[in-house]
Design an enzyme around this catalytic site. Structure first.
Site, PDB file in Angstrom:
ATOM      1  N   ALA A  76     -48.976  15.696  27.325  1.00 29.51           N
ATOM      2  CA  ALA A  76     -49.783  16.116  28.565  1.00 29.51           C
ATOM      3  C   ALA A  76     -51.026  15.871  28.730  1.00 29.51           C
ATOM      4  O   ALA A  76     -51.796  16.257  29.652  1.00 29.51           O
ATOM      5  CB  ALA A  76     -49.577  17.743  28.307  1.00 29.51           C
ATOM      6  N   THR A  90     -46.466  21.376  26.273  1.00 31.22           N
ATOM      7  CA  THR A  90     -45.623  20.495  25.419  1.00 31.22           C
ATOM      8  C   THR A  90     -45.788  21.348  23.925  1.00 31.22           C
ATOM      9  O   THR A  90     -46.743  21.679  23.714  1.00 31.22           O
ATOM     10  CB  THR A  90     -46.125  19.294  25.205  1.00 31.22           C
ATOM     11  OG1 THR A  90     -47.480  19.151  24.952  1.00 31.22           O
ATOM     12  CG2 THR A  90     -45.807  18.424  26.711  1.00 31.22           C
ATOM     13  N   ASP A 147     -57.931  23.566  27.032  1.00 34.69           N
ATOM     14  CA  ASP A 147     -57.111  22.954  25.860  1.00 34.69           C
ATOM     15  C   ASP A 147     -56.715  23.808  24.649  1.00 34.69           C
ATOM     16  O   ASP A 147     -56.821  23.419  23.622  1.00 34.69           O
ATOM     17  CB  ASP A 147     -57.725  21.649  25.418  1.00 34.69           C
ATOM     18  CG  ASP A 147     -56.834  20.672  24.503  1.00 34.69           C
ATOM     19  OD1 ASP A 147     -55.456  20.740  24.807  1.00 34.69           O
ATOM     20  OD2 ASP A 147     -57.358  20.116  23.721  1.00 34.69           O
ATOM     21  N   LYS A 201     -55.803  27.521  18.533  1.00 34.65           N
ATOM     22  CA  LYS A 201     -57.251  26.773  19.020  1.00 34.65           C
ATOM     23  C   LYS A 201     -58.070  27.976  19.299  1.00 34.65           C
ATOM     24  O   LYS A 201     -59.348  27.609  19.026  1.00 34.65           O
ATOM     25  CB  LYS A 201     -57.030  25.898  19.829  1.00 34.65           C
ATOM     26  CG  LYS A 201     -56.575  24.338  19.432  1.00 34.65           C
ATOM     27  CD  LYS A 201     -56.749  23.232  20.519  1.00 34.65           C
ATOM     28  CE  LYS A 201     -56.164  22.104  20.100  1.00 34.65           C
ATOM     29  NZ  LYS A 201     -56.447  20.953  21.116  1.00 34.65           N
ATOM     30  N   TRP A 240     -53.930  21.594  14.188  1.00 29.52           N
ATOM     31  CA  TRP A 240     -52.521  21.447  13.650  1.00 29.52           C
ATOM     32  C   TRP A 240     -52.348  21.430  12.208  1.00 29.52           C
ATOM     33  O   TRP A 240     -51.660  21.611  11.662  1.00 29.52           O
ATOM     34  CB  TRP A 240     -51.844  20.136  14.012  1.00 29.52           C
ATOM     35  CG  TRP A 240     -52.550  18.816  13.503  1.00 29.52           C
ATOM     36  CD1 TRP A 240     -53.497  17.988  14.193  1.00 29.52           C
ATOM     37  CD2 TRP A 240     -51.976  18.360  12.263  1.00 29.52           C
ATOM     38  NE1 TRP A 240     -53.750  17.244  13.346  1.00 29.52           N
ATOM     39  CE2 TRP A 240     -52.848  17.010  12.248  1.00 29.52           C
ATOM     40  CE3 TRP A 240     -51.093  18.698  11.259  1.00 29.52           C
ATOM     41  CZ2 TRP A 240     -52.826  16.375  11.091  1.00 29.52           C
ATOM     42  CZ3 TRP A 240     -50.955  17.742  10.337  1.00 29.52           C
ATOM     43  CH2 TRP A 240     -51.627  16.264  10.031  1.00 29.52           C
ATOM     44  N   CYS A 278     -59.599   3.422  25.100  1.00 25.91           N
ATOM     45  CA  CYS A 278     -59.941   2.648  24.018  1.00 25.91           C
ATOM     46  C   CYS A 278     -60.590   3.691  22.829  1.00 25.91           C
ATOM     47  O   CYS A 278     -60.546   3.500  21.673  1.00 25.91           O
ATOM     48  CB  CYS A 278     -60.950   1.750  23.971  1.00 25.91           C
ATOM     49  SG  CYS A 278     -60.720   0.502  25.241  1.00 25.91           S
ATOM     50  N   CYS A 288     -58.762   5.144  19.433  1.00 23.93           N
ATOM     51  CA  CYS A 288     -58.826   4.230  18.367  1.00 23.93           C
ATOM     52  C   CYS A 288     -60.343   3.857  17.756  1.00 23.93           C
ATOM     53  O   CYS A 288     -60.434   3.869  16.351  1.00 23.93           O
ATOM     54  CB  CYS A 288     -58.133   3.086  18.303  1.00 23.93           C
ATOM     55  SG  CYS A 288     -56.275   3.312  18.627  1.00 23.93           S
ATOM     56  N   MET A 293     -52.841  -3.407  16.732  1.00 22.84           N
ATOM     57  CA  MET A 293     -53.679  -3.204  18.155  1.00 22.84           C
ATOM     58  C   MET A 293     -52.827  -3.836  19.132  1.00 22.84           C
ATOM     59  O   MET A 293     -52.148  -4.858  19.564  1.00 22.84           O
ATOM     60  CB  MET A 293     -54.728  -4.447  18.087  1.00 22.84           C
ATOM     61  CG  MET A 293     -55.475  -4.576  19.363  1.00 22.84           C
ATOM     62  SD  MET A 293     -56.646  -3.230  20.061  1.00 22.84           S
ATOM     63  CE  MET A 293     -56.575  -3.876  21.572  1.00 22.84           C
TER      64      MET A 293
END
Length: 710
Positions: free
Chosen positions: A191, A249, A314, A341, A402, A615, A618, A658
């Site tokens: 989501a 979700t 969130d 959260k 989590w 990007c 990562c 990658m």
């Protein structure tokens, strides 16, 4: 040859009997020999009755064995231990069966994920075991079962639709139905990365046949509703929310309750985050950020409790849910314990979902308190950023994420990996009716591109009394991410930390009583088990996933680059094994540059947006890497257009994790190179730092004035 013979002998011994993990085994909180499920048992308490290792002798704990896992890039996962064998799913759900006494690999299974389709670097967080079958989800949406003796695939299903934005990182949960057949339930994520409507699906654990599916948010009313619960939920939404998916979700937390034969779902955030877009007319947006109880046999709705109505920060409730019996008001009550959260700790009645109590476990500025009469938060004016940016505690990372907590029936305390870190929310230019949301801009917030300093957040191990809703003790832990925990009858809380240590803490006092280096940081939760009368404690160590994307906040520990190990470590009393060597942490990344490269500011601005979208996960915020992926400021690759294009668009380094971005045009790639060069040359000035401080002060003043009604 000797190694091959020994591995074959171990495999033969392991395959001599089929391990039986069923409702009886998963309901047994008294037998601690195995760790057969994510939370050890159905209760998800993460408590072990083993006490061979205890506060009196923990100083003798030493490394028994270690296993290097060089084939995978992410080991933020919960292993299981059944009948002397450890099972773990790491990376893109590569499953290992490992001799729990020696660390020898018995077999492994690779589900062969197409790296070209993988754009999220979370990896698998765990797996399940049911009557001789290992069951795991894959990031590409598949769910499969393996023969625990041999690793042979028994069945496989696609739980999502081909080409959609859903993915699986969480551990499945299993239980036995009334007809004697095993059930396995799985949700998904996605989501935050596209238009997704959440659901969970239950399958036959022996065949993979789908039994029922339950959506967490309503779809288009014109298509009709799947059940009465969706019809009820639709009344709490407005506008055309279904065009954006809605979210909700179930990407992590699911708890099965055998006493009521129910499953509890911990549901996720809205899609987009900004409630002004998906629900412009207001309403609670059910069943976002909720605990939902379903009949385990049929999937029929039983009850719900929403922790954050119409959430916009969130603040998902996908954190673990623990079942327990507590003495409250002089009588025992069957309760559900939950720390989502949003910064509050909730105690609910499991029978009907009624709120018993809720209190803050950290700094919370979006709400004053939870009204016990209504069960709703009393929100602070301005926290929803309706009229401008808002600085809110906690931020989107949550006071508890989590990384699972644990409950000890011995001490009566819950042990929570807690975090203190604010978030800045800005919906500028993103109002309902004024802005068209695209799949590439799914949060509905003004973009954030700056580095996150290393002092922006902190963590602690919090011992919380759920009866009195008060803190028993709190111990600071390093950095802004810490691993999940377990607690034992030996009076110990075990946790892996970001600074590369595995630590034991006295469960009653909060005193650190033992630690051992791992050679790398971790966020993975540990486990404990017994083989041949010996108690072991094990943990996966390796730095990757979400902790690597937060710029300097993540990079402060120095685990930057592929050279750091991913390993499984097992400890026992008087263990004498030697920890394998690993590189020391990086003190500081030194950017490299080509003075002849002239940065085009317009191209860099375009590259900034592309980088943030594709990007950051990562390679880190503001091109400051904090984990497995290399720091692009210090890489020679972006200095060469040819090499950069070959890797980023053509997939020259797929074998190293990658993925290729075939959709990038020459202009996109060029823009990315200009942005990377710009960041490599960036040196924060005193004025930059003063400006950020002034923005921070203005936000604080605005929040205080709003709170006072000024």
């Amino acid at each position: 040859m000797k190694h091959l013979i020994r591995s074959a002998a171990l495999l033969l011994a392991a395959s001599s009997a089929v391990a039986r993990v069923d409702n009886a085994a998963l309901s047994d909180d008294a037998d601690g020999r195995d760790w057969p499920a994510w939370g050890r048992s159905f209760s998800e308490q993460r408590y072990s009755p083993l006490d061979q290792i205890n506060t009196g002798n923990v100083a003798r704990l030493g490394l028994a064995w270690s296993l290097e896992l060089d084939e995978v890039w992410n080991v933020s996962s919960q292993p299981l231990a059944i009948d002397g064998v450890i099972y773990t799913a790491v990376g893109y759900s590569r499953v290992y069966a490992i001799d729990a006494k020696s660390g020898a690999v018995l077999w492994q299974y690779d589900p062969k994920v197409d790296a070209r389709k993988m754009r999220m670097a979370w990896g698998s967080r765990g797996l399940a075991f049911w009557n001789g079958k290992v069951i795991a989800g894959v990031q590409d949406g598949r769910l499969f079962a393996l023969d625990a003796k041999t690793g042979e695939k028994l069945w496989e299903v696609l739980t999502t639709r081909p080409g959609d934005n859903r993915y699986i990182t969480g551990a499945p949960r299993v239980w036995g139905g009334k007809d004697g057949r095993g059930r396995v339930i799985i949700g998904h994520g996605g989501a935050d990365f596209g238009h997704v409507r959440g659901y969970v699906t239950t399958y036959d654990a022996d065949t993979g046949e789908q039994l029922w599916r339950w959506y967490t948010v309503p779809g288009n009313p014109a298509d009709g509703f799947e059940n009465e619960a969706m019809e009820m939920a639709a009344k709490t939404w407005s506008g055309e929310w279904w065009k954006y998916g809605g979210g909700g979700t179930v990407w992590n937390a699911i708890t099965y309750d055998p006493e009521y034969d129910r499953v509890y779902l911990g549901t996720g955030n809205g899609s987009p985050w900004n409630a002004q877009l998906r629900n412009p007319g207001g309403g609670d947006s059910l069943f976002l950020c909720s605990i939902v109880a379903l009949d385990a046999e049929t999937g029929e709705y039983a009850w719900h409790y929403q922790t954050t109505p119409n959430e916009t920060w969130d603040f998902n409730s996908a954190m673990d849910m623990v079942t327990a019996t507590l003495v409250l008001g002089g009588r025992p009550r069957k309760v559900l314990l939950h720390a989502p959260k949003n910064g509050f700790f909730y105690v609910l009645d499991r029978e009907d979902g009624a709120l018993i109590s809720a209190e803050k476990i950290g700094k919370v500025t979006w709400a004053e308190r939870i009204d016990l009469a209504t069960g709703r938060p009393v929100e602070v004016p301005g926290a929803r950023y309706e009229d401008g940016p808002a600085l809110v505690w906690p931020g989107s990372g949550g006071t508890h994420n989590w990384h699972p907590m644990a409950f000890s029936p011995d001490t009566g305390l819950v042990y929570i990996p807690a975090r203190e870190m604010p978030g800045v929310y800005d919906g500028e230019g993103r109002k309902a009716g004024q802005w068209t949301m695209t799949p590439d801009d799914v949060l509905g917030l003004k973009g954030f591109f700056d580095d996150i300093p290393k002092n922006a957040g902190s963590t602690s191990l919090l011992a919380w009394n759920p009866v009195t809703q008060t803190q028993a003790w709190r111990k600071p832990t390093p950095g802004a991410t810490a691993g999940g925990v377990i607690v034992t009858r030996g009076g110990l809380v075990f946790q892996g930390l970001a600074d590369g240590r595995f630590v034991a803490t006295d469960a009653r006092t909060g005193a650190e009583v033992w630690s051992h280096p791992m050679g790398v940081g971790t966020q993975a939760p540990p486990l404990t088990y017994e083989v041949d009368g010996v108690q072991y404690v094990a943990v996966l160590a390796g730095w990757g996933g979400a902790p690597s994307l937060l710029g300097s906040l993540s990079a402060q520990h120095g685990w930057v680059g592929r050279q750091y190990p991913r390993r499984l470590l097992a400890f026992a009393l008087d263990g004498k094994a030697r920890l394998p060597d690993s590189p020391p942490p990086v003190d500081k990344v030194e950017p490299i540059d080509d003075p002849a490269f002239v940065v085009d500011a317009a191209k860099a601005a375009s590259g900034q947006r592309i980088y943030a979208r594709q990007c950051t996960i990562c390679h880190g915020t503001a091109v400051i890497a904090g984990g497995y992926a290399p720091d692009l400021r210090a890489s020679p690759v972006p200095l060469s257009a040819e090499a950069f294009n070959a890797i980023v668009r053509d997939g020259a380094l797929m074998s190293r994790g990658m993925p290729p971005f075939a959709e990038f045009s020459d202009a996109d790639l060029d823009a990315l190179r200009h942005y990377i060069r710009q960041r490599a040359r960036h040196e924060p000035s005193v004025w930059d730092q003063l400006g950020q401080l002034w923005d921070f002060i203005k936000l604080m003043v605005r929040m205080e004035l709003a709170k006072r009604g000024g």
